[in-house]
Design a protein around this motif. Structure first.
Motif, short mmCIF file in Angstrom:
data_model
loop_
_atom_site.label_atom_id
_atom_site.label_comp_id
_atom_site.label_asym_id
_atom_site.label_seq_id
_atom_site.Cartn_x
_atom_site.Cartn_y
_atom_site.Cartn_z
N ASN A 140 -30.56 15.62 2.78
CA ASN A 140 -30.08 14.32 3.24
C ASN A 140 -30.44 13.14 2.35
N VAL A 141 -31.34 13.35 1.36
CA VAL A 141 -31.85 12.21 0.61
C VAL A 141 -30.76 11.53 -0.22
N GLU A 142 -29.80 12.30 -0.72
CA GLU A 142 -28.77 11.70 -1.57
C GLU A 142 -27.88 10.75 -0.79
N GLN A 143 -27.65 11.05 0.50
CA GLN A 143 -26.89 10.13 1.34
C GLN A 143 -27.76 9.02 1.89
N LEU A 144 -28.98 9.37 2.25
CA LEU A 144 -29.84 8.41 2.95
C LEU A 144 -30.27 7.26 2.08
N LEU A 145 -30.63 7.52 0.82
CA LEU A 145 -31.15 6.44 -0.02
C LEU A 145 -30.12 5.33 -0.24
N PRO A 146 -28.87 5.64 -0.65
CA PRO A 146 -27.91 4.53 -0.83
C PRO A 146 -27.59 3.79 0.46
N LEU A 147 -27.59 4.50 1.59
CA LEU A 147 -27.32 3.82 2.86
C LEU A 147 -28.49 2.92 3.26
N ALA A 148 -29.70 3.40 3.02
CA ALA A 148 -30.87 2.56 3.31
C ALA A 148 -30.86 1.33 2.42
N ASP A 149 -30.42 1.50 1.18
CA ASP A 149 -30.31 0.36 0.28
C ASP A 149 -29.23 -0.59 0.77
N GLN A 150 -28.12 -0.04 1.23
CA GLN A 150 -27.01 -0.86 1.71
C GLN A 150 -27.39 -1.65 2.96
N PHE A 151 -28.13 -0.98 3.87
CA PHE A 151 -28.53 -1.65 5.11
C PHE A 151 -29.84 -2.41 4.96
N GLU A 152 -30.38 -2.42 3.73
CA GLU A 152 -31.59 -3.17 3.40
C GLU A 152 -32.80 -2.73 4.23
N VAL A 153 -32.89 -1.42 4.45
CA VAL A 153 -34.06 -0.86 5.12
C VAL A 153 -35.02 -0.41 4.02
N LEU A 154 -35.83 -1.34 3.58
CA LEU A 154 -36.69 -1.11 2.41
C LEU A 154 -37.64 0.07 2.61
N GLY A 155 -38.15 0.21 3.83
CA GLY A 155 -39.10 1.29 4.09
C GLY A 155 -38.52 2.66 3.81
N ILE A 156 -37.25 2.87 4.16
CA ILE A 156 -36.62 4.17 3.91
C ILE A 156 -36.35 4.35 2.43
N VAL A 157 -35.98 3.28 1.74
CA VAL A 157 -35.80 3.37 0.29
C VAL A 157 -37.10 3.86 -0.35
N GLN A 158 -38.22 3.30 0.09
CA GLN A 158 -39.51 3.71 -0.46
C GLN A 158 -39.83 5.16 -0.13
N LEU A 159 -39.55 5.59 1.10
CA LEU A 159 -39.79 6.98 1.49
C LEU A 159 -38.93 7.93 0.66
N CYS A 160 -37.67 7.56 0.43
CA CYS A 160 -36.78 8.41 -0.37
C CYS A 160 -37.28 8.52 -1.81
N CYS A 161 -37.71 7.39 -2.37
CA CYS A 161 -38.19 7.41 -3.75
C CYS A 161 -39.48 8.23 -3.86
N GLN A 162 -40.36 8.12 -2.86
CA GLN A 162 -41.57 8.93 -2.85
C GLN A 162 -41.21 10.41 -2.79
N PHE A 163 -40.25 10.76 -1.97
CA PHE A 163 -39.82 12.16 -1.85
C PHE A 163 -39.26 12.67 -3.17
N LEU A 164 -38.37 11.88 -3.79
CA LEU A 164 -37.76 12.31 -5.05
C LEU A 164 -38.80 12.42 -6.16
N LEU A 165 -39.77 11.52 -6.17
CA LEU A 165 -40.83 11.58 -7.17
C LEU A 165 -41.62 12.88 -7.04
N GLN A 166 -41.90 13.28 -5.81
CA GLN A 166 -42.65 14.51 -5.58
C GLN A 166 -41.82 15.75 -5.91
#
Length: 666
Positions: A140-166
């Motif tokens: 789900n991360v590929e869909q979730l990150l751009p939508l979180a960015d679009q809806f300006e939910v910064l916390g989810i953007v950070q969680l997605c980036c942390q997940f991808l980094l790991q």
């Protein structure tokens, strides 16, 4: 998205409507354009990141659908009752929708239709709004990150980036890097670029995404000074692999890609056989013109007597910045302990003396790297036997005192395992010890562990397969060939099969699945021999090819997938001589000598330093005058050496332990 092979779809950024009305959509687009004109600090991967804790009652109200005052409608007639205040708190986007702040004070909206967002994805956004976290995975991360960015939910953007980094792996890092760049996650993009530099050889071998790189992306990677390649042959392999994937379409890029290779760092034979004689090069006049001066340069290098030293000032031989930096610290030289710190750039094959490092002269100490810090443990300064521990940060270049050991230990055996440092045996000024202790950096505390079966000073230890091994050494009467292993789980020492030769002043190094015991003093002579022990295959030690120089009390590290041996004492003088062992071919090779001849030094390697350039040839060249960074062997063989009487080790130790010269206890 399959994180194992990250797909990249440019259309995904625009497949969701930004608002339910054209007016809001127009406003948000204009706002986004204005924001993009300003340079903002990326907070996708904040250094002080921590999970947000939300009140439990919010989840209870959501689960029971109590006090809800809004509705979100998604495709498939999925309806989500929400609390507008809670959703607005985590998303400025939804706050603007609900209060109609963009419509000149009209009635607040209680129902919002989001036409293109799957319900299961929006449910994750609500999970975060009510709990401060959500379940992010590879699907789900590929869909979730751009939508979180679009809806300006910064916390989810950070969680997605942390997940991808790991999840960065050689097989998926290129896709994650492009994904991060497309969605302006600059911190994740930076980390992805660093990962690509450092794991390039593995990416070339394992990533299906490599062949789909755009020409500009490949050129940027290959030109990077920080590209971590052991030799330039790997860079040529990358060019050849990429071009031959779609020859007719990509051969036009070959001339420019060939300019990314640093030919002065490869052999003339390889250049002729593999590059000049490559069919695509033979058929391309532009390529041949590019390679003409290269051939002339390599021919000139071949004509020099003994090959000569590579002229690193020539752009064709510009060395890349090493991913790993070797630090060699302290030791005996010219009859006294030194405080010298030298670093080695393996890409340039050059040693550099560091200045202003505030090191107390020390010898027969332990040295190890842990969490990008260097720990110097115990040792001897000619008068005092130390229990002290000092920690060096190679980024800030500052030394700090850490907790002292329970016992003073020179000729100590040191290794790391499980994030802890082990200090075993040694000499406290009165007796050889069998005790051991370990250090936990986070608590800055030492604790004693069960003693070894034998007293050992001037031995050597290494960690392999979750166990600590120690071999050889001196017990005050004889040089030891025995070896034992410490099981961290059972907290017990067990004897293993003895080495082929007794060795004091030996170096033990763990490499791949084996242990290598190298050099040392047999009680009669310095040794150039080495032996290998592979616990999972045999309980016997097996000889390997001999080093070029006999040596004891030297330093050993793993660097560039080879074993480096550094300095030491050859039986008549201290040496600066360095050589390296290729386990695949069971062969030794010369490397540049240190600037200072010394024995009883210690060395370690740190990988991925943020300021690696400062320790590299490229970083030092300006200070050394017109880029001429050379290393001169400054041996002082005409001066008396502190180890010159060591051939009498056993007799001396038995008659008077205070003149045990093998360990420089004067």
């Amino acid at each position: 998205m399959d994180v194992n092979r990250m797909s990249f779809r440019r259309s995904s950024h625009t497949r969701v409507s930004r608002a339910s009305t054209s007016g809001i959509s127009k406003f948000l687009k204009q706002s986004r354009r204005k924001q993009s004109a300003r340079i903002r600090k990326c907070i996708c991967l904040p250094s002080n990141y921590a999970l947000v804790e939300f009140p439990v009652v919010w989840s209870e109200l959501r689960a029971n659908q109590q006090l809800c005052d809004g509705i979100i409608r998604c495709p498939g007639d999925q309806v989500f009752p929400v609390h507008r205040a809670i959703l607005s708190a985590v998303s400025p986007y939804f706050k603007a929708l609900f209060i109609n702040s963009l419509k000149g004070g009209k009635t607040e909206t209680t129902e919002v239709v989001i036409s293109s967002v799957p319900g299961e994805i929006f449910s994750l956004i609500l999970d975060y709004a009510y709990t401060g976290t959500c379940n992010i995975n590879a699907d789900n991360v590929e869909q979730l990150l751009p939508l979180a960015d679009q809806f300006e939910v910064l916390g989810i953007v950070q969680l997605c980036c942390q997940f991808l980094l790991q999840e960065l792996r050689p097989e998926n890092c290129l896709g994650i890097f492009k994904f991060a760049r497309h969605y302006f996650c600059r911190d994740l993009e930076k980390q992805g670029r660093k990962y690509i530099r450092h794991h390039f050889k593995q990416i070339l071998q394992e990533s299906a995404e490599f062949k789909d790189l755009h020409y500009d992306e490949l050129e940027a990677i290959l030109r990077d000074d920080e590209l971590n390649v052991k030799n330039e042959e790997i860079v040529f392999d990358a060019v050849k692999t990429w071009v031959e994937t779609r020859v007719e379409k990509r051969r036009v890029y070959l001339p420019r890609l060939l300019k990314c290779i640093r030919y002065g760092l490869m052999s003339h034979k390889y250049f002729i056989n593999n590059i000049v004689n490559w069919k695509l090069v033979e058929e391309d006049e532009a390529c041949q013109q590019i390679l003409l001066p290269v051939n002339a340069y390599l021919t000139e290098q071949d004509a020099k007597q003994n090959g000569g030293e590579i002229d690193l000032k020539n752009p064709l031989a510009r060395p890349r910045i090493p991913y790993e930096i070797l630090f060699a610290i302290g030791g005996w030289s010219a009859g006294s302990p030194t405080s010298f710190v030298e670093t080695y750039d393996t890409r340039a094959d050059r040693w550099f003396v560091s200045v202003n490092t505030d090191v107390t002269p020390r010898t027969y100490h332990g040295l190890c790297a842990l969490n990008n810090l260097i720990y110097m443990i115990g040792g001897f300064d000619g008068n005092e036997h130390f229990s002290t521990v000092r920690c060096f940060d190679p980024v800030t270049k500052e030394w700090r005192e850490r907790a002292c050991m329970y016992h003073a230990r020179c000729y100590v055996s040191v290794c790391t395992h499980g994030g802890k440092i082990y200090a075993l045996g040694g000499y406290n000024g009165r007796t050889r010890m069998s005790s051991g202790e370990r250090y936990e950096p986070q608590r800055n505390q030492w604790e004693m562990i069960p003693p070894m079966h034998r007293q050992r000073s001037d031995a050597s230890a290494a960690a392999l397969h979750d166990k600590i091994y120690i071999v050889g050494g001196f017990n005050g009467q004889e040089v030891l060939d025995s070896a034992e292993v410490f099981d961290v789980e059972t907290n017990q020492w067990t004897n293993i099969h003895s080495m082929i030769s007794p060795r004091s002043g030996v170096s033990l190094v763990a490499f791949r699945d084996s242990l290598y015991a190298l050099g040392g003093f047999s009680g009669v002579a310095r040794l150039s021999s080495g032996e290998r022990y592979t616990p999972n295959h045999s309980d016997q030690w097996h000889e390997i090819s001999e080093m070029f120089s006999p040596r004891s009390n030297f330093a050993t590290v793993i660097l560039d997938d080879m074993i480096f041996v550094i300095g030491g004492y050859n039986g008549s003088s201290t040496i600066a001589y360095v050589e390296c062992y290729d386990a695949d071919y069971n062969e030794w090779y010369d490397a540049s000598p240190m600037n200072l001849s010394r024995s009883a030094l210690s060395a370690c390697v740190i990988a991925g330093l943020a300021n690696a350039r400062e320790y590299s040839y490229l970083g030092k060249a300006r200070d050394l005058g017109q880029g001429q960074a050379t290393s001169k062997n400054q041996e002082k063989s005409d001066q008396p050496d502190e180890d010159s009487a060591e051939t009498n080790i056993i007799i001396s130790a038995q008659e008077n332990e205070q003149i045990d010269v093998s360990e420089s206890v004067h």
